[in-house]
Write an enzyme that holds these catalytic residues in place. Structure first.
Site, PDB file in Angstrom:
ATOM      1  N   GLU A 111       0.828  -1.216   0.000  1.00  0.00           N
ATOM      2  CA  GLU A 111       0.000   0.000   0.000  1.00  0.00           C
ATOM      3  C   GLU A 111       0.863   1.268   0.000  1.00  0.00           C
ATOM      4  OE1 GLU A 111      -2.942  -0.619  -0.589  1.00  0.00           O
ATOM      5  OE2 GLU A 111      -3.643  -2.384   0.488  1.00  0.00           O
ATOM      6  N   HIS A 134      -2.674   2.454   8.287  1.00  0.00           N
ATOM      7  CA  HIS A 134      -3.766   1.627   7.779  1.00  0.00           C
ATOM      8  C   HIS A 134      -3.918   0.418   8.688  1.00  0.00           C
ATOM      9  CE1 HIS A 134      -6.169  -0.961   5.339  1.00  0.00           C
ATOM     10  NE2 HIS A 134      -5.180  -1.775   5.032  1.00  0.00           N
ATOM     11  N   HIS A 136      -7.018  -2.780  10.288  1.00  0.00           N
ATOM     12  CA  HIS A 136      -8.219  -3.571   9.993  1.00  0.00           C
ATOM     13  C   HIS A 136      -9.086  -3.688  11.253  1.00  0.00           C
ATOM     14  CE1 HIS A 136      -5.829  -5.909   6.606  1.00  0.00           C
ATOM     15  NE2 HIS A 136      -6.002  -4.637   6.315  1.00  0.00           N
ATOM     16  N   GLU A 164     -17.739  12.122  22.472  1.00  0.00           N
ATOM     17  CA  GLU A 164     -16.380  12.506  22.058  1.00  0.00           C
ATOM     18  C   GLU A 164     -16.129  12.447  20.551  1.00  0.00           C
ATOM     19  OE1 GLU A 164     -13.363  13.602  23.775  1.00  0.00           O
ATOM     20  OE2 GLU A 164     -15.060  14.227  24.985  1.00  0.00           O
ATOM     21  N   HIS A 205     -12.733  -3.899   4.342  1.00  0.00           N
ATOM     22  CA  HIS A 205     -11.277  -4.012   4.428  1.00  0.00           C
ATOM     23  C   HIS A 205     -10.714  -3.338   5.688  1.00  0.00           C
ATOM     24  CE1 HIS A 205      -7.185  -4.113   2.218  1.00  0.00           C
ATOM     25  NE2 HIS A 205      -6.990  -3.785   3.470  1.00  0.00           N
TER      26      HIS A 205
HETATM   27  P1  13P Z   1       1.141  -5.404   3.195  1.00  0.00           P
HETATM   28  O1  13P Z   1       1.547  -6.685   3.878  1.00  0.00           O
HETATM   29  O2  13P Z   1       1.690  -5.300   1.800  1.00  0.00           O
HETATM   30  O3  13P Z   1       1.450  -4.189   4.041  1.00  0.00           O
HETATM   31  O4  13P Z   1      -0.443  -5.443   3.013  1.00  0.00           O
HETATM   32  C1  13P Z   1      -1.295  -5.605   4.103  1.00  0.00           C
HETATM   33  C2  13P Z   1      -2.606  -4.935   3.910  1.00  0.00           C
HETATM   34  O5  13P Z   1      -3.262  -4.604   4.880  1.00  0.00           O
HETATM   35  C3  13P Z   1      -3.097  -4.671   2.558  1.00  0.00           C
HETATM   36  O6  13P Z   1      -4.147  -3.764   2.572  1.00  0.00           O
HETATM   37 ZN    ZN Z   2      -5.265  -3.778   4.552  1.00  0.00          ZN
END
Ligand code: 13P
Ligand code: ZN
Length: 265
Positions: A111, A134, A136, A164, A205
């Site tokens: 990414e 980023h 999850h 908040e 995602h």
């Molecule tokens: P990477 O292992 O390339 O960082 O990818 C993980 C991920 O969350 C893809 O969106």
């Molecule tokens: Zn991801």
């Protein structure tokens, strides 16, 4: 080992892992380092390897980043930063030079183009911006299965889950539909949203959050995920009362919050 700037990053990566928001290699992080910080770890001009990208990085040439490696587990970053992270310099419009890390021959996260495009946009609106993270987070992903994907609807619902929320993300939250990750389209779409938001949800995602400091961005992720958790816990229950538009407006006035207009007003 023992480098303060790397320690600060790996502590956050470890916390994100322990919260359950970065399973396996899920998630990635990129953080702008100062020249002094890089000098405390390695030479600033000994490029070991290069990575090329097909978009224009001219506005960030000369900047240094620490970037998580592709396929690397957040779980392992604290104990072995030199394998799981890299320090890179933007050496020209299309090239990152590796100065330190990726010890096992690794490479920046898949990414990285999205991260770098987000840095470029956020630096235009906030010169103090440094971090793109980023992850999850479970409840944010849950919400993308059952809630419509309209950014204003998400903003209103998350603001109303807890007092908040509007204080922590007054500009709201942007939501993108499912788009192939690691690709050009999702990078362009995410960076476009970053012109106005620090937080962008990727349906089914995860979440991209940006800001000036590790604490600010971690706090943003925590607050968004907490609001999403409350939403998921109550969404199928009868609601007897909630936060009203008027109450949010009262809060915004009292706290002098410059919030996104057109949602609750
Ligand atoms: P990477 O292992 O390339 O960082 O990818 C993980 C991920 O969350 C893809 O969106
Ligand atoms: Zn991801």
């Amino acid at each position: 080992m023992g480098y303060k700037c790397i320690e600060e990053v790996t502590e956050i990566l470890d916390l994100l892992y322990k919260h359950g928001w970065d399973e396996r290699n899920g998630g990635n992080l990129s953080y702008i380092l100062t020249e002094e910080e890089v000098e405390s770890v390695c030479d600033t001009d000994k490029v070991k390897r290069t990575f090329t990208y097909n978009f224009d990085m001219s506005s960030i040439v000369g900047k240094y980043f620490v970037i998580t490696g592709t396929g690397k587990y957040f779980k392992n970053c604290l104990k072995d930063p030199e394998t799981n992270l890299g320090i890179l310099k933007v050496i020209d419009n299309h090239t990152l030079g590796l100065l330190w890390g990726y010890k096992d021959g690794g490479a920046p996260t898949s990414e990285a183009p999205t991260h770098l495009k987000c840095h470029i946009e956020r630096l235009k609106v906030d010169p103090k911006h440094r971090l793109v993270c980023h992850c999850h987070p479970t409840n944010v992903i849950c919400m993308t299965h059952i809630h419509d994907l309209d950014s204003n609807h998400w903003t209103e619902d998350l603001w109303k889950m807890q007092t908040e929320s509007i204080v922590v993300f007054p500009e709201g939250i942007a939501v993108l539909p499912w788009i192939l990750c690691g690709g050009e389209e999702i990078g362009i779409a995410t960076a476009e949203k970053m012109k106005e938001y620090r937080s962008v949800v990727w349906a089914q995602h995860g979440l991209f959050c940006t800001g000036k400091t590790l604490d600010e961005v971690f706090g943003l992720i925590e607050t968004i995920e907490k609001a999403a958790e409350i939403y998921m816990k109550i969404c199928d229950k009868p609601r007897l009362q909630s936060i009203t538009n008027e109450q949010l407006l009262t809060l915004a006035k009292a706290f002098k919050i410059d919030f996104r207009h057109g949602i609750i007003d």
